[in-house]
Design a protein around this motif. Structure first.
Motif, PDB file in Angstrom:
ATOM      1  N   MET A 103     -50.627 -48.435 -20.799  1.00  0.00           N
ATOM      2  CA  MET A 103     -49.802 -49.184 -21.102  1.00  0.00           C
ATOM      3  C   MET A 103     -49.749 -48.864 -22.292  1.00  0.00           C
ATOM      4  N   HIS A 104     -50.357 -47.873 -23.119  1.00  0.00           N
ATOM      5  CA  HIS A 104     -49.316 -47.071 -24.515  1.00  0.00           C
ATOM      6  C   HIS A 104     -48.250 -46.806 -24.769  1.00  0.00           C
ATOM      7  N   PHE A 105     -47.925 -46.119 -23.669  1.00  0.00           N
ATOM      8  CA  PHE A 105     -46.769 -44.983 -23.611  1.00  0.00           C
ATOM      9  C   PHE A 105     -45.412 -45.806 -23.733  1.00  0.00           C
ATOM     10  N   GLY A 106     -45.459 -47.489 -22.975  1.00  0.00           N
ATOM     11  CA  GLY A 106     -43.956 -47.875 -23.153  1.00  0.00           C
ATOM     12  C   GLY A 106     -43.572 -48.172 -25.178  1.00  0.00           C
ATOM     13  N   HIS A 107     -44.666 -48.575 -25.552  1.00  0.00           N
ATOM     14  CA  HIS A 107     -44.779 -48.259 -27.427  1.00  0.00           C
ATOM     15  C   HIS A 107     -43.696 -47.349 -27.895  1.00  0.00           C
ATOM     16  N   ASP A 108     -42.615 -47.223 -28.721  1.00  0.00           N
ATOM     17  CA  ASP A 108     -42.331 -46.378 -29.269  1.00  0.00           C
ATOM     18  C   ASP A 108     -43.120 -45.413 -30.317  1.00  0.00           C
ATOM     19  N   GLY A 109     -44.860 -46.802 -30.891  1.00  0.00           N
ATOM     20  CA  GLY A 109     -44.915 -46.379 -31.888  1.00  0.00           C
ATOM     21  C   GLY A 109     -46.161 -45.714 -31.713  1.00  0.00           C
ATOM     22  N   PHE A 110     -46.784 -45.500 -30.605  1.00  0.00           N
ATOM     23  CA  PHE A 110     -48.152 -44.995 -29.700  1.00  0.00           C
ATOM     24  C   PHE A 110     -48.027 -43.743 -30.573  1.00  0.00           C
ATOM     25  N   ALA A 111     -47.402 -42.729 -30.547  1.00  0.00           N
ATOM     26  CA  ALA A 111     -47.962 -41.359 -31.444  1.00  0.00           C
ATOM     27  C   ALA A 111     -48.188 -41.859 -32.543  1.00  0.00           C
ATOM     28  N   GLY A 112     -47.435 -42.532 -33.443  1.00  0.00           N
ATOM     29  CA  GLY A 112     -47.183 -42.875 -34.449  1.00  0.00           C
ATOM     30  C   GLY A 112     -48.626 -43.195 -34.984  1.00  0.00           C
ATOM     31  N   GLN A 113     -48.983 -44.209 -33.829  1.00  0.00           N
ATOM     32  CA  GLN A 113     -50.698 -44.886 -34.233  1.00  0.00           C
ATOM     33  C   GLN A 113     -51.652 -43.907 -33.966  1.00  0.00           C
ATOM     34  N   VAL A 114     -51.529 -43.386 -33.436  1.00  0.00           N
ATOM     35  CA  VAL A 114     -52.359 -42.078 -33.376  1.00  0.00           C
ATOM     36  C   VAL A 114     -52.467 -40.811 -33.939  1.00  0.00           C
ATOM     37  N   SER A 115     -51.261 -40.863 -34.343  1.00  0.00           N
ATOM     38  CA  SER A 115     -51.315 -40.401 -35.690  1.00  0.00           C
ATOM     39  C   SER A 115     -51.935 -40.879 -37.572  1.00  0.00           C
ATOM     40  N   GLU A 116     -51.739 -41.692 -37.360  1.00  0.00           N
ATOM     41  CA  GLU A 116     -52.384 -42.717 -38.954  1.00  0.00           C
ATOM     42  C   GLU A 116     -53.341 -42.290 -38.268  1.00  0.00           C
ATOM     43  N   ILE A 117     -54.774 -43.057 -37.341  1.00  0.00           N
ATOM     44  CA  ILE A 117     -55.443 -43.062 -36.608  1.00  0.00           C
ATOM     45  C   ILE A 117     -56.259 -41.594 -37.744  1.00  0.00           C
ATOM     46  N   ALA A 138     -46.576 -40.214 -12.716  1.00  0.00           N
ATOM     47  CA  ALA A 138     -45.439 -40.944 -12.005  1.00  0.00           C
ATOM     48  C   ALA A 138     -45.415 -42.337 -12.334  1.00  0.00           C
ATOM     49  N   ASP A 139     -46.010 -42.981 -12.308  1.00  0.00           N
ATOM     50  CA  ASP A 139     -45.563 -44.660 -12.165  1.00  0.00           C
ATOM     51  C   ASP A 139     -44.534 -45.265 -13.678  1.00  0.00           C
ATOM     52  N   ALA A 140     -43.813 -44.198 -14.717  1.00  0.00           N
ATOM     53  CA  ALA A 140     -43.676 -44.576 -15.733  1.00  0.00           C
ATOM     54  C   ALA A 140     -42.830 -43.193 -15.976  1.00  0.00           C
ATOM     55  N   PRO A 141     -42.509 -42.160 -15.412  1.00  0.00           N
ATOM     56  CA  PRO A 141     -42.423 -40.765 -15.859  1.00  0.00           C
ATOM     57  C   PRO A 141     -41.557 -40.618 -17.351  1.00  0.00           C
ATOM     58  N   GLU A 142     -40.393 -41.016 -17.646  1.00  0.00           N
ATOM     59  CA  GLU A 142     -39.312 -40.963 -19.006  1.00  0.00           C
ATOM     60  C   GLU A 142     -40.363 -41.799 -19.905  1.00  0.00           C
ATOM     61  N   SER A 143     -40.168 -42.784 -20.058  1.00  0.00           N
ATOM     62  CA  SER A 143     -41.117 -43.275 -20.853  1.00  0.00           C
ATOM     63  C   SER A 143     -42.997 -42.337 -21.386  1.00  0.00           C
ATOM     64  N   VAL A 144     -43.393 -42.050 -20.281  1.00  0.00           N
ATOM     65  CA  VAL A 144     -44.855 -41.053 -21.045  1.00  0.00           C
ATOM     66  C   VAL A 144     -44.559 -39.824 -21.199  1.00  0.00           C
ATOM     67  N   SER A 145     -43.958 -38.971 -20.757  1.00  0.00           N
ATOM     68  CA  SER A 145     -43.215 -38.262 -21.155  1.00  0.00           C
ATOM     69  C   SER A 145     -42.558 -37.785 -22.088  1.00  0.00           C
ATOM     70  N   SER A 146     -41.139 -38.850 -23.256  1.00  0.00           N
ATOM     71  CA  SER A 146     -41.263 -38.779 -24.038  1.00  0.00           C
ATOM     72  C   SER A 146     -42.486 -39.294 -25.227  1.00  0.00           C
ATOM     73  N   ALA A 147     -42.827 -39.773 -25.201  1.00  0.00           N
ATOM     74  CA  ALA A 147     -44.540 -40.614 -26.316  1.00  0.00           C
ATOM     75  C   ALA A 147     -45.378 -39.143 -25.825  1.00  0.00           C
ATOM     76  N   LEU A 148     -46.043 -38.061 -24.559  1.00  0.00           N
ATOM     77  CA  LEU A 148     -46.216 -36.867 -24.774  1.00  0.00           C
ATOM     78  C   LEU A 148     -45.901 -35.796 -26.041  1.00  0.00           C
ATOM     79  N   THR A 149     -44.248 -35.611 -25.613  1.00  0.00           N
ATOM     80  CA  THR A 149     -44.042 -34.716 -26.259  1.00  0.00           C
ATOM     81  C   THR A 149     -43.915 -34.693 -27.831  1.00  0.00           C
ATOM     82  N   GLU A 150     -42.975 -36.263 -27.925  1.00  0.00           N
ATOM     83  CA  GLU A 150     -43.631 -36.431 -29.833  1.00  0.00           C
ATOM     84  C   GLU A 150     -45.306 -36.771 -29.667  1.00  0.00           C
ATOM     85  N   LEU A 151     -46.533 -36.526 -29.317  1.00  0.00           N
ATOM     86  CA  LEU A 151     -47.337 -36.546 -29.584  1.00  0.00           C
ATOM     87  C   LEU A 151     -47.795 -34.948 -30.150  1.00  0.00           C
ATOM     88  N   LYS A 152     -47.592 -34.212 -28.783  1.00  0.00           N
ATOM     89  CA  LYS A 152     -47.266 -32.248 -28.851  1.00  0.00           C
ATOM     90  C   LYS A 152     -46.768 -31.535 -29.975  1.00  0.00           C
TER      91      LYS A 152
END
Length: 241
Positions: A103-117, A138-152
């Motif tokens: 559910m976190h990975f559908g929000h654009d600000g997730f990586a920023g949230q994790v970084s802020e904490i 597998a359920d949401a490859p596009e949104s998950v891939s984008s968020a994981l790339t930003e986190l990395k």
């Protein structure tokens, strides 16, 4: 009597504030040296009447209701607070894996949230590992891939959990630049029985290494399993053993 999840839902805010959700840290161990090389933060709930509750009694309900996002972020704050204490006390800090719902990975600000904490507690990002299950990817490859790339890009470690439990495993390895591959416990336990099964696991381990990934075998419960893992070149294990 209402299910545990429903009872916790009614008082979730106060349960979070009063510290009824706690992080436990099962270790990841180098099977060659016995040294702890990392750990995973897992949630437990301290119930006044029923004692320590395992996640299976409330996490599925929270996911269904969308409440898991609050619990995940609360747990991540706990982890950052703990790692900060380790550093302040001069203890050798190891990387801590933190599970996050899809559910976190559908929000654009997730990586920023994790970084802020993490930054609020002044925890170096490389000591924190964001873990997501293969099925969620597998359920949401596009949104998950984008968020994981930003986190990395922000310096966090990325782990794919329960690998081998789904049907799109190899495709995900091509797509995601993960740092850690965690072989599913059922896959590992079943796969150490015969020659054909061992060949599959050995090739998975070798392929992950070629892709620059660390491999962690979950669900390791016996010395015999440790021996097989050593034989096939997988050196990091997690489990009751």
């Amino acid at each position: 009597k209402a299910p545990v999840g429903r009872r916790l839902e009614r008082r979730l805010a106060s349960a979070l504030d009063q510290g009824e959700f706690d992080a436990y840290y099962p270790p990841k161990v180098d099977v060659d040296t016995g040294r702890i090389v990392g750990c995973e933060a897992v949630v437990r709930s301290k119930h006044t009447e029923q004692g320590l509750l395992m996640p299976g009694s409330f996490i599925p309900f929270f996911e269904k209701k969308g409440l898991i996002v609050r619990v995940d972020l609360h747990m991540f704050e706990q982890v950052c607070r703990t790692v900060r204490r380790w550093l302040d006390e001069g203890r050798p800090a190891v990387t801590v894996s933190c599970n996050f719902s899809q559910m976190h990975f559908g929000h654009d600000g997730f990586a920023g949230q994790v970084s802020e904490i993490a930054d609020r507690f002044q925890v170096p990002h490389h000591l924190l590992e964001v873990e997501i299950t293969e099925s969620a990817i597998a359920d949401a490859p596009e949104s998950v891939s984008s968020a994981l790339t930003e986190l990395k890009m922000r310096g966090f470690q990325i782990a794919i959990d329960d690998f081998g439990s789904g049907y799109s495993s190899l495709g995900q390895l091509q797509r995601l630049r993960a740092d850690v591959l965690k072989l599913d416990r059922s896959f590992v336990c079943a796969g150490l029985q015969g020659t054909r099964e061992r060949i599959v696991i050995e090739n998975l381990v070798n392929m992950a290494f070629e892709l620059g990934m660390e491999v962690v075998c979950e669900g390791v419960e016996t010395q015999a399993q440790v021996n097989v893992l050593q034989d096939i070149g997988c050196h990091i294990a997690q489990g009751y053993y």
